[in-house]
Enzyme design. Structure first.
Site, mmCIF file in Angstrom:
data_model
loop_
_atom_site.group_PDB
_atom_site.id
_atom_site.type_symbol
_atom_site.label_atom_id
_atom_site.label_comp_id
_atom_site.label_asym_id
_atom_site.label_seq_id
_atom_site.Cartn_x
_atom_site.Cartn_y
_atom_site.Cartn_z
ATOM 1 N N HIS A 243 -7.262 -5.483 -0.139
ATOM 2 C CA HIS A 243 -6.098 -4.609 -0.305
ATOM 3 C C HIS A 243 -4.823 -5.214 0.279
ATOM 4 O O HIS A 243 -3.800 -4.548 0.335
ATOM 5 C CB HIS A 243 -6.409 -3.263 0.381
ATOM 6 C CG HIS A 243 -5.452 -2.165 0.114
ATOM 7 N ND1 HIS A 243 -5.216 -1.650 -1.151
ATOM 8 C CD2 HIS A 243 -4.659 -1.453 0.970
ATOM 9 C CE1 HIS A 243 -4.321 -0.675 -1.065
ATOM 10 N NE2 HIS A 243 -3.961 -0.538 0.209
ATOM 11 N N SER B 253 0.825 -1.200 0.000
ATOM 12 C CA SER B 253 0.000 0.000 0.000
ATOM 13 C C SER B 253 0.865 1.259 0.000
ATOM 14 O O SER B 253 1.664 1.468 -0.903
ATOM 15 C CB SER B 253 -0.968 -0.038 1.180
ATOM 16 O OG SER B 253 -1.930 0.977 1.092
ATOM 17 N N ASP C 295 -10.522 -3.959 -5.231
ATOM 18 C CA ASP C 295 -9.826 -3.343 -4.103
ATOM 19 C C ASP C 295 -10.451 -1.972 -3.876
ATOM 20 O O ASP C 295 -10.324 -1.075 -4.713
ATOM 21 C CB ASP C 295 -8.328 -3.223 -4.405
ATOM 22 C CG ASP C 295 -7.522 -2.619 -3.267
ATOM 23 O OD1 ASP C 295 -8.119 -2.094 -2.310
ATOM 24 O OD2 ASP C 295 -6.275 -2.669 -3.338
#
Length: 267
Positions: free
Chosen positions: A247, A97, A219
């Site tokens: 995610h 991320s 996502d």
């Protein structure tokens, strides 16, 4: 814990004994334990370096400086500091991320250390910037999310965790929510603002390292279109789309992404 000792400051853990090294950088609200389902696929053939950003996990809270960690560059410096402390080179840096972007910043700063990048569900900018870019969120939505942190921190954690984990990680929602709740709210909010309001789109073309991007088909935080944008903007990147809803592919689909990671690191 000694404040100026990087290995203690960032709670560094080293696994495996391979000649090539993976450095794994966790995402917002997480810590190095979030990699525990992926590392068994890597540690037989690679050295694995795990760490906690200052303000996360079991890092030294005394080292937290609001000005430094209000920007992604502060977290990127943690990555470089850890690599320097271990005298690492030819590193494959894996970022989840927001750490895909802190890893990007670190790679631009220290190409002599970081030779390859792996981005797990990256987003260079969470904000929509029409007409050419859809990050997925309006500023007001993200401000409301951060406002919830102030009003009801546990409620915020319980609200965000299922959004992040998605359907594929439904049985791991409590683990993520507990991780959110274990983070000092001041540190968490500082990292949240740096995560959700940073814009790294202009940096993507500055990293010359080969880059492997993993993106979920579904996502809520980073759509496939975002992964395609990252791939298109980078000099030497390829996108792998994984059939998943969530995610956190390193947690929900470690056995699917690990072989590709290994092959990429050995190329």
């Amino acid at each position: 814990m000694i404040l100026d000792d990087t290995l203690a400051r960032n709670n560094v853990t080293v696994l495996g004994a391979g000649t090539k090294t993976f450095v794994l950088a966790h995402g917002f609200g997480c810590d190095q334990t979030m990699w525990q389902l992926l590392t068994p696929y890597l540690e037989q053939d690679f050295r694995i370096v795990l760490f906690d950003y200052v303000g996360s996990g079991k890092s030294d809270p005394r080292a937290f400086k609001g000005e430094k960690y209000s920007k992604l560059e502060g977290y990127a410096q943690d990555i470089v500091d850890v690599c320097d402390a271990l005298n690492l080179s030819d590193v494959t840096l894996v970022g989840h991320s927001v750490s895909s972007m802190t890893g990007l910043i670190a790679a631009i700063e220290a190409p002599h250390i970081i030779s390859k990048l792996v981005m797990v569900c990256p987003s260079p900018c969470f904000l929509n910037d029409p007409p050419d870019y859809q990050g997925g969120f309006e500023r007001a939505d993200l401000e409301e999310l951060l406002g919830l942190m102030d009003r009801n921190y546990v409620g915020w954690a319980n609200h965000l965790a299922p959004i992040v984990m998605g359907v594929s990680g439904a049985d791991m929602v409590e683990t993520l929510a507990d991780s959110f709740c274990s983070t000092d709210p001041l540190f968490a909010k500082t990292f949240a603002r740096a995560t959700f309001f940073s814009d790294c789109r202009d940096l993507l073309s500055k990293a010359k390292q080969p880059t492997l991007i993993f993106q979920s088909t579904e996502d809520t935080l980073a759509a496939v279109s975002v992964g395609k944008f990252v791939e298109a903007q980078m000099i030497n990147a390829r996108l792998e789309i994984v059939e998943a809803n969530g995610h956190c592919l390193h947690m929900t689909h470690p056995c699917e992404i690990a072989p590709t990671m290994v092959q990429f690191a050995l190329e």
